[in-house]
Design an enzyme around this catalytic site. Structure first.
Site, mmCIF file in Angstrom:
data_model
loop_
_atom_site.group_PDB
_atom_site.id
_atom_site.type_symbol
_atom_site.label_atom_id
_atom_site.label_comp_id
_atom_site.label_asym_id
_atom_site.label_seq_id
_atom_site.Cartn_x
_atom_site.Cartn_y
_atom_site.Cartn_z
ATOM 1 N N ASN A 64 -14.949 22.007 117.072
ATOM 2 C CA ASN A 64 -13.817 21.361 116.397
ATOM 3 C C ASN A 64 -12.652 22.340 116.477
ATOM 4 O O ASN A 64 -12.819 23.515 116.140
ATOM 5 C CB ASN A 64 -14.117 21.113 114.918
ATOM 6 C CG ASN A 64 -15.096 19.969 114.698
ATOM 7 O OD1 ASN A 64 -15.166 19.034 115.483
ATOM 8 N ND2 ASN A 64 -15.846 20.052 113.626
ATOM 9 N N TYR B 79 -4.532 22.807 111.493
ATOM 10 C CA TYR B 79 -4.477 22.644 110.039
ATOM 11 C C TYR B 79 -3.749 23.881 109.528
ATOM 12 O O TYR B 79 -4.217 25.003 109.782
ATOM 13 C CB TYR B 79 -5.873 22.613 109.416
ATOM 14 C CG TYR B 79 -6.914 21.767 110.132
ATOM 15 C CD1 TYR B 79 -6.763 20.385 110.254
ATOM 16 C CD2 TYR B 79 -8.067 22.355 110.655
ATOM 17 C CE1 TYR B 79 -7.731 19.629 110.901
ATOM 18 C CE2 TYR B 79 -9.035 21.598 111.290
ATOM 19 C CZ TYR B 79 -8.868 20.237 111.421
ATOM 20 O OH TYR B 79 -9.827 19.487 112.059
ATOM 21 N N ARG B 80 -2.639 23.701 108.839
ATOM 22 C CA ARG B 80 -1.880 24.877 108.410
ATOM 23 C C ARG B 80 -2.746 25.777 107.525
ATOM 24 O O ARG B 80 -3.655 25.297 106.825
ATOM 25 C CB ARG B 80 -0.626 24.447 107.657
ATOM 26 C CG ARG B 80 -0.926 23.845 106.315
ATOM 27 C CD ARG B 80 0.352 23.590 105.518
ATOM 28 N NE ARG B 80 0.042 23.103 104.204
ATOM 29 C CZ ARG B 80 0.304 21.872 103.760
ATOM 30 N NH1 ARG B 80 0.894 20.988 104.531
ATOM 31 N NH2 ARG B 80 -0.024 21.532 102.530
ATOM 32 N N TRP C 37 -7.344 21.616 105.635
ATOM 33 C CA TRP C 37 -7.854 20.499 106.433
ATOM 34 C C TRP C 37 -8.005 19.307 105.517
ATOM 35 O O TRP C 37 -8.644 19.353 104.471
ATOM 36 C CB TRP C 37 -9.099 20.826 107.230
ATOM 37 C CG TRP C 37 -10.287 21.459 106.587
ATOM 38 C CD1 TRP C 37 -10.747 21.297 105.314
ATOM 39 C CD2 TRP C 37 -11.211 22.342 107.240
ATOM 40 N NE1 TRP C 37 -11.890 22.022 105.132
ATOM 41 C CE2 TRP C 37 -12.208 22.665 106.295
ATOM 42 C CE3 TRP C 37 -11.318 22.876 108.526
ATOM 43 C CZ2 TRP C 37 -13.265 23.510 106.609
ATOM 44 C CZ3 TRP C 37 -12.380 23.702 108.829
ATOM 45 C CH2 TRP C 37 -13.332 24.020 107.877
ATOM 46 N N ASP D 88 6.483 19.065 104.106
ATOM 47 C CA ASP D 88 5.697 18.537 105.229
ATOM 48 C C ASP D 88 6.445 17.497 106.070
ATOM 49 O O ASP D 88 7.637 17.261 105.882
ATOM 50 C CB ASP D 88 4.374 17.994 104.685
ATOM 51 C CG ASP D 88 3.216 18.365 105.581
ATOM 52 O OD1 ASP D 88 3.363 18.244 106.807
ATOM 53 O OD2 ASP D 88 2.170 18.777 105.065
#
Ligand SMILES: Cc1cc2nc3c(=O)[nH]c(=O)nc-3n(C[C@H](O)[C@H](O)[C@H](O)COP(=O)(O)O)c2cc1C
Length: 487
Positions: free
Chosen positions: A172, A176-177, A190, A285
């Site tokens: 994976n 994701y910050r 996540w 965001d």
């Protein structure tokens, strides 16, 4: 020719295209670099920028706006459109079965040809020798950005967070910050619907308290793109990076068992601790709002940080569109259209409007065959992969160009009777970032069937005839047109 060997290779490409600004002006990663990146994108310059003098970080350069334009991205990946790359996975199986011997041989060759996209392990020699360990193994040794004034801290804003899925063993790799924590570690954002969170929940179920992980910052452009792509589980993300790049990715396996791209600029080796949830946010965001503060996400413990000689740090910025994430959204739209068409062959085209920010709205054109077909497609998409996070679906007929918002408005205005054609599905899962939902991650969905209606859908009547000029008039006016001096 695909520019996928590493980040430096892509920077050379941008330089040659005249799309890389290089500056020695001293700038800070705290608010200054993010504001410069935003101004470049809002100003429509379509350029990346390389900062050679980053305040507080001598020896570490920073690059931003790598996804400056969709056309540039396609050229760098050596494709006319990303549909071409997206079709590579399904092409060999989505053809008529081979019947003759020569067709069979060719077809087998094509299926086996998928092997060229597989990741290839390389040894230590392919990897860097600069290592930060012990007290130096801290995320703030990297020029992480503070993006907006009221953000809760500094963030790695384009990290490729790697974990090996504990169930299938596949990689994976998600963007994701990661919020920097005072103690040198980080908090990994996540979201509930992402593959990383699935691995987290699987680990919890198995009673595991540590997930071996790695965070990569900076790699070739195809691998960077793949991190943000909604590749369906359980397709290995390194394999998918190979599909996007057109050749397999070379990977180096860290001591903790996690494979990372051998062309990484920075690699942070460590573990994600699923039981150690810490405060994350607020963060400005994609929708242009600060996320809800005080949410909890798992902690990332840093064991060591590797970096290349003269490494280049890549950070992205979020905010109201259009920033570089709209190019990434466009890439997802094109890359996944072929797989969508494999599952739902009636789909002709799809558009995720840039101002709809990835998950806000999808406009889909279909080859309609039967009553209720528009709603059938909308309902299917509402449950399909990450497209299921979309809030509003508009379905139109195949002759409507989904990329022309005026044609879509015409179809909605003239084909939709709200009571019949609008479907609100209450109490569904929702995009975690959507600021409008009553509860985070839980809201509702809207489908608008803007297709022309069949008699069954139209009270037994035939749909009205559309105006169209006759051939004879068209021909006569074509002849006279140049004489009119209009243009
Ligand atoms: C700049 C940028 C930042 C992102 N930040 C996050 C984030 O913090 N958390 C998250 O879950 N998804 C984030 N995403 C979206 C994910 O990268 C995307 O959903 C991807 O499909 C995740 O990988 P996965 O499908 O393997 O889980 C971000 C995307 C971009 C382009």
């Amino acid at each position: 020719m695909s520019r996928t060997s590493d980040l430096g290779d892509y920077l050379d490409f941008l330089r040659k295209e005249g799309r890389l600004v290089e500056t020695g002006v001293e700038v800070s990663p705290i608010l200054e670099i993010p504001e410069i990146l935003r101004r470049i994108m809002y100003g429509g310059y379509g350029k990346a920028i390389l900062f050679n003098n980053v305040k507080g970080y001598p020896g570490f350069r920073v690059v931003g706006n790598l996804f400056a334009s969709y056309e540039l991205l396609c050229r760098a990946l050596g494709v006319g459109g990303l549909e071409e790359a997206g079709a590579r996975l399904f092409e060999p199986v989505a053809r008529p079965p081979p019947l003759t011997l020569s067709e069979k041989v060719r077809s087998l060759g094509e299926v086996l040809g998928l092997g060229k996209y597989m990741p290839k392990k390389v040894g230590r020699a392919g990897f860097t020798s600069n290592v930060l360990e012990g007290r130096d193994a801290r995320l703030d040794r990297l020029p992480a950005f503070k993006v907006w004034p009221r953000d809760g801290g500094r963030y790695l804003t384009y990290p490729l967070v790697h974990v090996v899925d504990p169930v299938k063993g596949v990689v994976n790799m998600g963007v994701y910050r990661v919020m920097l924590h005072d103690d040198g570690g980080g908090v990994v954002h996540w979201q509930a619907h992402k593959r990383g969170m699935q691995a987290h929940q699987d680990a919890e179920r198995r009673g595991e308290h540590e997930i071996p992980a790695a965070i990569v910052v900076g790699s070739d452009i195809g691998t960077l793109l793949t991190g943000a792509m909604p590749v369906p589980y359980p397709i290995d993300k390194h394999l998918f990076a190979g599909v996007v790049r057109g050749e397999g990715l070379q990977v180096y396996v860290l001591d903790n068992g996690v494979p990372v791209p051998a062309n990484s600029e920075f690699v942070i080796e460590g573990s994600i601790l699923p039981d150690d949830l810490r405060r994350e946010g607020p963060y400005g965001d994609h929708f242009g709002y600060y996320d809800m503060p005080d949410r909890r996400f798992p902690y990332f413990r840093v064991d060591r940080i590797w970096y290349r000689d003269d490494p280049v740090y890549f950070g992205s910025v979020t905010g109201k569109p259009p920033l570089e994430d709209v190019v990434i959204g466009k890439a997802a739209e094109r890359l996944f259209l072929p797989s969508l068409q494999t599952l739902l062959p009636e789909i002709v085209d799809m558009h995720l409007p840039p101002y709809g920010v990835f998950q806000g709205m999808a406009i889909v054109s279909i080859r309609k065959r039967y009553p209720g077909h528009g709603k059938k497609v909308a309902l299917a998409l509402m449950g399909l992969g990450q497209l299921s996070l979309t809030k509003i679906f508009i379905i139109v007929d195949e002759d409507i160009n989904v990329h022309d918002i005026n044609q879509v408005i015409w179809a909605v205005s003239s084909h939709v009777d709200p009571q019949r054609d609008v479907l609100v599905v209450p109490n569904t899962h929702a995009d975690e970032l959507d600021p409008s939902t009553p509860v985070p991650r839980y809201g509702s969905k809207l489908a608008i069937d803007a297709t022309r209606k069949t008699p069954e859908e139209y009270g037994g009547r035939d749909w009205p005839e559309e105006v169209e000029v006759d051939e004879e008039t068209r021909r006569r006016v074509d002849e006279k047109w140049p004489l009119l001096g209009i243009g």
